[in-house]
Design a protein around this motif. Structure first.
Motif, PDB file in Angstrom:
ATOM      1  N   GLU A  42     -81.980  30.029  29.277  1.00  0.00           N
ATOM      2  CA  GLU A  42     -81.615  29.654  27.911  1.00  0.00           C
ATOM      3  C   GLU A  42     -81.285  28.172  27.847  1.00  0.00           C
ATOM      4  OE1 GLU A  42     -78.794  31.182  24.210  1.00  0.00           O
ATOM      5  OE2 GLU A  42     -78.533  32.034  26.219  1.00  0.00           O
ATOM      6  N   VAL A  43     -81.807  27.517  26.812  1.00  0.00           N
ATOM      7  CA  VAL A  43     -81.539  26.100  26.573  1.00  0.00           C
ATOM      8  C   VAL A  43     -80.925  25.957  25.186  1.00  0.00           C
ATOM      9  CG1 VAL A  43     -82.502  23.771  26.438  1.00  0.00           C
ATOM     10  CG2 VAL A  43     -83.549  25.468  27.969  1.00  0.00           C
ATOM     11  N   ASN A  44     -79.812  25.234  25.085  1.00  0.00           N
ATOM     12  CA  ASN A  44     -79.195  24.914  23.796  1.00  0.00           C
ATOM     13  C   ASN A  44     -79.083  23.398  23.689  1.00  0.00           C
ATOM     14  OD1 ASN A  44     -78.093  27.439  22.273  1.00  0.00           O
ATOM     15  ND2 ASN A  44     -77.697  27.847  24.436  1.00  0.00           N
ATOM     16  N   TYR A  45     -79.601  22.842  22.589  1.00  0.00           N
ATOM     17  CA  TYR A  45     -79.589  21.386  22.461  1.00  0.00           C
ATOM     18  C   TYR A  45     -79.693  20.959  21.003  1.00  0.00           C
ATOM     19  CZ  TYR A  45     -84.754  21.412  21.828  1.00  0.00           C
ATOM     20  OH  TYR A  45     -86.036  21.608  21.370  1.00  0.00           O
ATOM     21  N   SER A  46     -79.398  19.704  20.747  1.00  0.00           N
ATOM     22  CA  SER A  46     -79.591  19.109  19.433  1.00  0.00           C
ATOM     23  C   SER A  46     -80.828  18.223  19.481  1.00  0.00           C
ATOM     24  CB  SER A  46     -78.365  18.285  19.021  1.00  0.00           C
ATOM     25  OG  SER A  46     -77.247  19.122  18.821  1.00  0.00           O
ATOM     26  N   ARG A  47     -81.559  18.161  18.341  1.00  0.00           N
ATOM     27  CA  ARG A  47     -82.870  17.516  18.318  1.00  0.00           C
ATOM     28  C   ARG A  47     -82.857  16.241  17.467  1.00  0.00           C
ATOM     29  NH1 ARG A  47     -87.614  21.484  16.996  1.00  0.00           N
ATOM     30  NH2 ARG A  47     -88.715  19.748  18.010  1.00  0.00           N
ATOM     31  N   PRO A  48     -82.564  15.100  18.078  1.00  0.00           N
ATOM     32  CA  PRO A  48     -82.650  13.844  17.318  1.00  0.00           C
ATOM     33  C   PRO A  48     -84.106  13.517  16.986  1.00  0.00           C
ATOM     34  CG  PRO A  48     -82.288  13.386  19.636  1.00  0.00           C
ATOM     35  CD  PRO A  48     -82.172  14.876  19.474  1.00  0.00           C
ATOM     36  N   GLY A  49     -84.296  12.766  15.910  1.00  0.00           N
ATOM     37  CA  GLY A  49     -85.628  12.332  15.519  1.00  0.00           C
ATOM     38  C   GLY A  49     -85.803  10.843  15.755  1.00  0.00           C
ATOM     39  N   PHE A  62     -83.921   2.544  29.456  1.00  0.00           N
ATOM     40  CA  PHE A  62     -84.442   2.931  30.755  1.00  0.00           C
ATOM     41  C   PHE A  62     -83.384   2.701  31.833  1.00  0.00           C
ATOM     42  CE2 PHE A  62     -88.783   1.901  28.923  1.00  0.00           C
ATOM     43  CZ  PHE A  62     -89.205   3.238  28.892  1.00  0.00           C
ATOM     44  N   GLY A  63     -83.378   3.601  32.809  1.00  0.00           N
ATOM     45  CA  GLY A  63     -82.518   3.429  33.972  1.00  0.00           C
ATOM     46  C   GLY A  63     -81.065   3.790  33.769  1.00  0.00           C
ATOM     47  N   LYS A  64     -80.731   4.340  32.591  1.00  0.00           N
ATOM     48  CA  LYS A  64     -79.342   4.722  32.316  1.00  0.00           C
ATOM     49  C   LYS A  64     -79.243   6.214  32.017  1.00  0.00           C
ATOM     50  CE  LYS A  64     -77.662   0.247  30.674  1.00  0.00           C
ATOM     51  NZ  LYS A  64     -76.901  -0.465  29.604  1.00  0.00           N
ATOM     52  N   LEU A  65     -78.068   6.770  32.335  1.00  0.00           N
ATOM     53  CA  LEU A  65     -77.839   8.194  32.122  1.00  0.00           C
ATOM     54  C   LEU A  65     -77.933   8.533  30.640  1.00  0.00           C
ATOM     55  CD1 LEU A  65     -77.003  10.720  33.826  1.00  0.00           C
ATOM     56  CD2 LEU A  65     -74.657  10.274  33.076  1.00  0.00           C
ATOM     57  N   TRP A  66     -78.689   9.579  30.327  1.00  0.00           N
ATOM     58  CA  TRP A  66     -78.881  10.015  28.941  1.00  0.00           C
ATOM     59  C   TRP A  66     -78.472  11.472  28.815  1.00  0.00           C
ATOM     60  CZ3 TRP A  66     -83.980  12.144  26.728  1.00  0.00           C
ATOM     61  CH2 TRP A  66     -83.874  12.327  25.334  1.00  0.00           C
ATOM     62  N   ARG A  67     -77.874  11.809  27.700  1.00  0.00           N
ATOM     63  CA  ARG A  67     -77.413  13.182  27.495  1.00  0.00           C
ATOM     64  C   ARG A  67     -78.536  14.160  27.166  1.00  0.00           C
ATOM     65  NH1 ARG A  67     -73.783  12.199  22.077  1.00  0.00           N
ATOM     66  NH2 ARG A  67     -75.281  11.028  20.843  1.00  0.00           N
ATOM     67  N   THR A  68     -79.751  13.653  27.042  1.00  0.00           N
ATOM     68  CA  THR A  68     -80.941  14.489  26.812  1.00  0.00           C
ATOM     69  C   THR A  68     -80.788  15.298  25.530  1.00  0.00           C
ATOM     70  OG1 THR A  68     -80.916  14.716  29.240  1.00  0.00           O
ATOM     71  CG2 THR A  68     -82.679  15.832  28.043  1.00  0.00           C
ATOM     72  N   GLY A  69     -80.457  14.603  24.470  1.00  0.00           N
ATOM     73  CA  GLY A  69     -80.263  15.251  23.180  1.00  0.00           C
ATOM     74  C   GLY A  69     -79.296  14.445  22.351  1.00  0.00           C
ATOM     75  N   ALA A  70     -78.555  15.141  21.524  1.00  0.00           N
ATOM     76  CA  ALA A  70     -77.545  14.487  20.689  1.00  0.00           C
ATOM     77  C   ALA A  70     -76.319  15.384  20.624  1.00  0.00           C
ATOM     78  CB  ALA A  70     -78.107  14.236  19.283  1.00  0.00           C
ATOM     79  N   ASN A  71     -75.224  14.790  20.140  1.00  0.00           N
ATOM     80  CA  ASN A  71     -73.988  15.554  19.906  1.00  0.00           C
ATOM     81  C   ASN A  71     -73.455  16.157  21.202  1.00  0.00           C
ATOM     82  OD1 ASN A  71     -74.381  14.903  17.167  1.00  0.00           O
ATOM     83  ND2 ASN A  71     -75.629  16.730  16.853  1.00  0.00           N
ATOM     84  N   GLU A  72     -73.075  17.451  21.156  1.00  0.00           N
ATOM     85  CA  GLU A  72     -72.498  18.069  22.345  1.00  0.00           C
ATOM     86  C   GLU A  72     -73.570  18.252  23.417  1.00  0.00           C
ATOM     87  OE1 GLU A  72     -71.555  22.398  21.467  1.00  0.00           O
ATOM     88  OE2 GLU A  72     -72.023  21.623  19.472  1.00  0.00           O
ATOM     89  N   ASN A  73     -73.113  18.645  24.621  1.00  0.00           N
ATOM     90  CA  ASN A  73     -74.029  18.732  25.748  1.00  0.00           C
ATOM     91  C   ASN A  73     -75.240  19.608  25.478  1.00  0.00           C
ATOM     92  OD1 ASN A  73     -71.522  18.653  28.408  1.00  0.00           O
ATOM     93  ND2 ASN A  73     -72.764  17.025  27.545  1.00  0.00           N
ATOM     94  N   THR A  74     -76.391  19.131  25.939  1.00  0.00           N
ATOM     95  CA  THR A  74     -77.554  20.003  26.092  1.00  0.00           C
ATOM     96  C   THR A  74     -77.280  20.856  27.323  1.00  0.00           C
ATOM     97  OG1 THR A  74     -79.136  18.503  25.072  1.00  0.00           O
ATOM     98  CG2 THR A  74     -80.003  20.048  26.708  1.00  0.00           C
ATOM     99  N   THR A  75     -77.442  22.159  27.195  1.00  0.00           N
ATOM    100  CA  THR A  75     -77.143  23.052  28.318  1.00  0.00           C
ATOM    101  C   THR A  75     -78.340  23.912  28.672  1.00  0.00           C
ATOM    102  OG1 THR A  75     -76.234  24.800  26.889  1.00  0.00           O
ATOM    103  CG2 THR A  75     -74.684  23.167  27.763  1.00  0.00           C
ATOM    104  N   VAL A  76     -78.432  24.225  29.961  1.00  0.00           N
ATOM    105  CA  VAL A  76     -79.455  25.124  30.482  1.00  0.00           C
ATOM    106  C   VAL A  76     -78.737  26.170  31.326  1.00  0.00           C
ATOM    107  CG1 VAL A  76     -81.580  25.338  31.810  1.00  0.00           C
ATOM    108  CG2 VAL A  76     -81.086  23.205  30.604  1.00  0.00           C
TER     109      VAL A  76
END
Length: 281
Positions: A42-49, A62-76
């Motif tokens: 299961e994946v829960n995430y927010s979808r920025p445009g 580039f080269g910096k840590l990204w939360r892979t989404g928006a708002n609260e944590n993207t989780t797997v």
């Protein structure tokens, strides 16, 4: 007039507390649920445009840590241990972080999942698994961040991330063979002590065949080395319902002894009360 103003004030207060303005989220929530083999993912995430903005190398440096989404944590989350790049990722829920680069991305599974965006202090001890995947260029841009589980096989699948002109896919392997064989062996081995106890419990509570219920609970006790106090408690209730108070007391005493050893005061009291009741002439 005062009554009218008072009534209006109550009405306005009511509507103020009940009314909630709803507007579209800038980065709407999304949920992906997929069974891969016998493993639930299961994946829960927010979808920025993108919204006309250059994304990678700009909005997402580039080269910096990204939360892979928006708002609260993207989780797997994975219901079983999985294998990624030859390493085991234990079953559970993880925050998904990435470090995008022009030709490759780092993908990080992080054990703390309650951050809003990135952790205030990134702790390597919370990194359950880190790996690197190849970045591929898309011929057609993707407006909204998309995370998907694709290329399904009974033994593996890919966690895919698309946005703007970038695409990465992380392969993970699931223990389908191991899980299936374990399930087959369990079923073919026949019912467990817990299964017999559950069957006896159902028959007893539904006013079914008490002789059958007694047979089931006796099988449960025969199969169990520990003789759990709740097994003998059920046996005592079945015997009492059959009218065999003497045998019911003996079963209750066994349950009482085990409950005292386990320091379960609820069962201690229930057994003592039942023994006292069934001992009355």
């Amino acid at each position: 007039m005062k009554k009218l103003f008072f009534a209006l004030a109550i009405l306005i207060t009511h509507f103020s507390s009940e009314a909630q303005v709803k507007t579209p989220q800038a980065s709407p929530r999304a949920n992906v649920f997929q069974t891969v083999g016998l493993t639930d993912v299961e994946v829960n995430y927010s979808r920025p445009g993108a919204k006309g903005r250059p994304v990678f190398g700009n909005l997402v440096p580039f080269g910096k840590l990204w939360r892979t989404g928006a708002n609260e944590n993207t989780t797997v989350s994975f219901s079983d241990d999985v294998i990624i790049d030859g390493k085991t990722l234990k079953k559970g829920k993880y925050a998904l972080y990435t470090v995008p680069r022009i030709e490759s991305w780092d993908v990080i599974f992080y054990t703390t999942t309650d951050n809003w965006g990135l952790p205030q202090e990134f702790n390597e001890a919370n990194v359950a698994l880190r790996t690197t995947v190849k970045e591929e260029a898309l011929s057609k841009p993707v407006e909204s961040l998309t995370i998907n589980i694709a290329s399904l096989d009974a033994n593996f699948a890919y966690l895919e991330i698309y946005w703007e002109n970038s695409y990465v896919a992380l392969k993970f392997e699931v223990p389908t063979q191991k899980t299936a064989i374990a399930n087959i062996e369990k079923v073919l081995a026949g019912p467990t002590a817990a299964d017999y106890n559950s069957a006896a419990q159902f028959i007893f509570q539904s006013n079914g065949d008490l002789t059958k219920a007694l047979g089931y609970i006796n099988k449960a006790l025969d199969m169990s080395v520990e003789k759990p106090f709740w097994f003998n408690r059920l046996k005592s209730l079945i015997l009492a319902k059959q009218g065999d108070k003497k045998a019911a007391i003996e079963a209750a005493k066994l349950s009482l002894e085990a409950a005292e050893a386990a320091k379960n005061q609820d069962y201690v009291k229930m057994n003592k009360d039942s023994i006292a009741e069934w001992s009355k002439k």
